[in-house]
Design an enzyme around this catalytic site. Structure first.
Site: not given
Length: 280
Positions: A136, A150, A154
């Site tokens: 992550s 983004y 994660k």
């Protein structure tokens, strides 16, 4: 150290993936390293060790992932540790990111990770052992200006890994999600980072400043990727590995700040939060 393991590492051509690969090879464990191109180049770069097999894999292609996992088992007999490291960043305001940019980021960072996980898990379930280590980011623990899309990929990896840890525990398989802070790798280079081509001037004071910071911070990040790689080897050899592993003082600080602010919100809105259940 326990007995010799077989690792399957995605995104091993550079950055954190390459450092993990080198650290694992030093232990004598066997490694299947995946790259998107030039498999021979990586093997040559590392001296063609006998305990290394490099295979081509675009993780967005599920059939390729199945073939790569099968090749690993044919070569070494099993897969003990899967490191889902492949991925890339997208620097953009949430509104600026186009549908195509968002889709592609999820295709790699989330759906690609799932492709590889589904390809490897049948082999682990057959052996009733294994360890999945998903990468992550500190951006998956707390939101950052300019990294919303983004970071959301994660955040998805965090949730998927938590569920995997619960589902796989009865089968003797571990799952760990690693959240690195800012490490001195190629992450902020053009090869690993996409910047949205759509710029909205209203975000100059927020996302615009983050773009400037990202350019200035490249190759000056506090995290040491060699030390990170050694930490991953240690986790893979732990009898009771963690489900969550933030790496770097910055990642830990960011998480603690988030939970402290979360607690303040709960305290301020406690009556509203607890007043929504049925009275019976």
């Amino acid at each position: 150290m326990t007995k010799q393991k077989v690792w399957f590492i995605t995104g091993a051509a550079r950055g954190i993936g390459l450092e993990i690969l080198k650290a694992v090879l030093e232990t004598g464990d066997n490694v299947v390293a995946t790259v998107r191109s030039s498999a021979e180049s990586l093997a040559d770069k590392l001296g063609n060790p006998e305990n290394l097999q490099v295979v081509l894999l675009d993780i967005t292609d599920e059939q390729q992932a199945i073939v790569a996992a099968n090749q690993a088992v044919q070569k070494f007999g099993r897969i003990d540790v899967l490191v889902n490291n492949a991925g890339y960043g997208l620097l953009s305001a949430v509104e600026e990111a186009t549908a195509d940019e968002v889709r592609k980021n999820f295709e790699t960072n989330v759906f690609g990770l799932l492709n590889v996980t589904r390809a490897v898990l049948p082999h682990m379930r057959k052996k009733r052992s294994g360890h999945i280590i998903n990468f992550s980011s500190v951006g998956g623990l707390s939101g950052y200006i300019g990294w919303g899309v983004y970071g959301s990929t994660k955040f998805a990896v965090e949730g998927l890994t938590e569920a995997l840890a619960l589902e796989l525990a009865p089968l003797g398989i571990h799952a760990t999600v690693v959240a690195p802070g800012f490490f001195r790798t190629e992450f902020l280079d053009a090869a690993s980072l996409t910047r949205s081509g759509h710029i909205i001037p209203d975000y100059d004071q927020t996302v615009g400043e983050m773009r400037k910071f990202a350019a200035q911070a490249n190759k000056k990040q506090p995290g040491n990727p060699v030390k990170l790689a050694k930490a991953i080897v240690k986790v893979a050899n732990a009898e009771k590995p963690p489900v969550h592993l933030p790496l770097g003082k910055d990642s830990l600080q960011r998480y603690r700040e988030k939970t402290a602010n979360f607690e303040k919100d709960i305290e301020a809105w406690y009556d509203v939060i607890t007043g929504t259940d049925h009275d019976d």
